[in-house]
Enzyme design. Sequence first.
Site, PDB file in Angstrom:
ATOM      1  N   TRP A 327      -8.411  -6.912  16.631  1.00  0.00           N
ATOM      2  CA  TRP A 327      -8.374  -8.568  15.861  1.00  0.00           C
ATOM      3  C   TRP A 327      -7.441  -9.272  16.231  1.00  0.00           C
ATOM      4  O   TRP A 327      -6.698 -10.111  15.297  1.00  0.00           O
ATOM      5  CB  TRP A 327      -8.640  -8.381  14.296  1.00  0.00           C
ATOM      6  CG  TRP A 327     -10.012  -7.566  13.925  1.00  0.00           C
ATOM      7  CD1 TRP A 327     -11.059  -8.060  13.935  1.00  0.00           C
ATOM      8  CD2 TRP A 327     -10.041  -6.219  13.413  1.00  0.00           C
ATOM      9  NE1 TRP A 327     -12.037  -7.201  13.377  1.00  0.00           N
ATOM     10  CE2 TRP A 327     -11.518  -5.872  13.178  1.00  0.00           C
ATOM     11  CE3 TRP A 327      -9.021  -5.106  13.184  1.00  0.00           C
ATOM     12  CZ2 TRP A 327     -11.622  -4.743  12.642  1.00  0.00           C
ATOM     13  CZ3 TRP A 327      -9.525  -4.251  12.916  1.00  0.00           C
ATOM     14  CH2 TRP A 327     -10.696  -3.626  12.405  1.00  0.00           C
ATOM     15  N   GLU A 442      -1.787  10.745   5.225  1.00  0.00           N
ATOM     16  CA  GLU A 442      -2.765  11.331   5.919  1.00  0.00           C
ATOM     17  C   GLU A 442      -3.114  10.772   7.190  1.00  0.00           C
ATOM     18  O   GLU A 442      -2.388   9.717   7.641  1.00  0.00           O
ATOM     19  CB  GLU A 442      -3.961  11.847   5.049  1.00  0.00           C
ATOM     20  CG  GLU A 442      -4.487  10.917   4.314  1.00  0.00           C
ATOM     21  CD  GLU A 442      -5.058   9.494   4.903  1.00  0.00           C
ATOM     22  OE1 GLU A 442      -6.304   9.568   5.468  1.00  0.00           O
ATOM     23  OE2 GLU A 442      -4.292   8.569   4.840  1.00  0.00           O
ATOM     24  N   GLU A 445      -3.554   7.092   7.508  1.00  0.00           N
ATOM     25  CA  GLU A 445      -2.141   6.407   7.396  1.00  0.00           C
ATOM     26  C   GLU A 445      -2.192   5.561   6.106  1.00  0.00           C
ATOM     27  O   GLU A 445      -1.410   4.626   6.074  1.00  0.00           O
ATOM     28  CB  GLU A 445      -1.661   5.554   8.378  1.00  0.00           C
ATOM     29  CG  GLU A 445      -1.768   6.285   9.786  1.00  0.00           C
ATOM     30  CD  GLU A 445      -1.224   5.672  10.929  1.00  0.00           C
ATOM     31  OE1 GLU A 445      -1.726   4.435  11.359  1.00  0.00           O
ATOM     32  OE2 GLU A 445      -0.267   6.228  11.486  1.00  0.00           O
TER      33      GLU A 445
END
Length: 812
Positions: A327, A442, A445
């Site tokens: 984006w 994890e 993130e």
Amino acid sequence: MNDQLFYRWLEQQGEAFGGPGMEPRWTSSVKDAVCTAYAASSRVWLTCSHGILNEVYHPTIDLAQVRDMEFIVSDGETFAHEEKRDMETVFEYIHPEALGVRYVNRDPEGRYTLTKEIICDPHRGVVVTRVRLEGREDVLPRLKVYALLAPHLDCGGAGNTARVVDFAGRKAVLAWKNQWSLAMGSSCGFSRVSCGFVGASDGWQDLMQNFKMDWEFGSATNGNVAVMGEIDCPEYGTGSAREFTVSIGIGEGSHTAAQQTMSSLATPYQELRKRFIEQWQRAANPEWLAVKARDGGKLMRTSHNVLLAHEDKTFSGAFVASASIPWGQTKGDDDLGGYHLVWTRDMVQTATALLACGRTETARRALVYLACTQLPDGGFAQNFWIDGTPYWGGKQLDEVAFPIILAWRLWKANGLGELEIFPFVERAVGFLVRNAPITQQERWEENAGYSPSTLAAVIGAVVCAAEIARARHSAEMGEFLEEFADWIEEHLEDWTVTDNGLLHPEISRHYMRIRPPGCGEAYVNENYGKELVRLSNRPPGTRYEFEAREIVDAGFLELVRYGVRRADDPLIMDTLKVVDAVLKRDLPQGPGWLRYNWDGYGQQADGSGYEGVGQGRVWPLLTGERAHYELAAGKDVTSLIETYEKFATPGQMLPEQVWDEADMPERSMRGGKPAGSAVPLVWAHAEYLKLLRSAVDGKVFDRIEPVYERYCDVEGRKKRRPGVEIYSRRRPIGRMEAGRVLRILDEGRFEARWTDDGWQTNHTASSRTLGSAGSSADIAPATGSQEVEWTLRWPEKDAWLGYNVKVRVDAL
């Protein structure tokens, strides 16, 4: 960034890099094609998506962008055509083995064709564009071509300066910001050049007023600038074609940028092109993998080249996650990160895929780079700039585990050369021992706790480190690490499985995406004891707190990938049913899967871009992960390979996410086509290459054999010693099973004063030193003991813990 010119075009056309452009006026969907031009000795990367966003990535400056580098064609009276908006375009590669690209841009009325080839100078930090203008004899003499460029140097659009210069008697343009400079010149020079501010005095504004270049501003200082040059070809008056070259060079200082640009222009283009292709041919594609491809090997070749292209050319071995910015059209100068950083997880995926392609030396470069960026505590930053400077500060256990696994793979492949890996591995596994099993973040993130995917990598890494330790004559260290891995493996279901699932009417026991930490454990939050997961990217006004049992992802399949669990494990199979019920989406290309339910990282519900909140979409790489599982289960994965390939753009780029709802033409969103996230995502290309290798081998390439033998083979499980229970101050426990040894871990040397009969008798256990892992002492409660109690003393400091710790011993 945030330039008005770019956004004006966005309003008319749709979203740019990483997302779709406007469909109706183009003859094909090649606008989505993204390619990375690279020569083996070049210091410039070029990423382009139909001219929507041309981004020059110069490794020595982290990110030097050339935004909107395009050509405008005008007859000076009735039209001024912009490549990306007004022309019908066909995209193709200049050679099957090279990431050089060709765009054929046609006037919709058939009056002329503008063809451009984009490569990198094989020996200089220069992007080279060769342009050929052809047209009707009554039109061609009246046409003018303009090169429009918006420099974004030293990580941003603000604060750039540009001015018109004279190089060897020819007009050119020079731009700079801080110590970095950019030069743009033409093989036939510019007849006129102008420097302006985007949205106010830039060349696009000038041409669109009356189709003529009236402005010739000599400089634009300290702003968001754009420059434009009118091509000055002396042969414009005759013949049916015009050819010229535009080069853009980047360097540390104006002299370097100018010298590189002019040197490139002084070299005949065909000579540069020939060298460029030859350099790519030296990096031969692994054609033997194409036997399992369903597209003749097209995606395989591009994937291989994309991985190579994302290695930095100054900091050897540094592989970034993507040259794109998800984006990117909405990002400003205050958000510098993007995917052009090094993520250890993504980088090891890349290096392992290259190892699967037979590129042992390339994978070794990656390992050397990681060894040089390892932190003093043995860990790695969440991500970092290519020079090793940390960017975000999260701690992710899998990002420490993966380099150990890579080191082990290279060792087993006899690919280490003279590299001594034991010190590097010993420090990294020490970090894991001190911090596991709870991760601060994890693999997505976002959340802390017990993660099946993270623990799969940790178990694999610790077993790999144990084997390396034994080979270095450190049997005691090897045994300790094996027992540590066993401890995690034995508790996997305790930590990561719910018995009261809500997601499937017939299945109550399944793996969760993550289980939050409990009271007293590392990274605990105010919701401890409630097992609540807080998602930070949910849209305003929507729910953002969920019970851990309400969220599932397919990360548990990593347990099968690395050999911790068998593919036919009943719990694995039951959780797959939950995943398919909640996360699976049927797309025109085939099945796809979301990261996890309630995910907010993705295109918003109305099709607009992600702006800190959104709705998670299908990730093509998860189709690859599912295919790896099906292969481990002994099933045919041909259809999943074909689905994976269909997710690629016409330029054979794999997106991070694809649109997974009904077509939304007004937003140019179509089922299974790229949404607004990163294109390409290097991890997705790496997963595809590993999938082909796994299919060729008939087994999962990532499987760690000593892990599989230890946990999935019956004889291997029989050889394991009775288990231990582990206590540390980062993760205290309140109970243990009878018959286990209680192992206390601490960072420094200590003594444990303990009793199992209420201090009627007491014992002292002196710790043993375990290198970077710290120290450990074992306590073996007597048979029938119901509680063990202890305190600690650090003799070197003559300090005591100051309180007693009690652990209940539960009878079997």
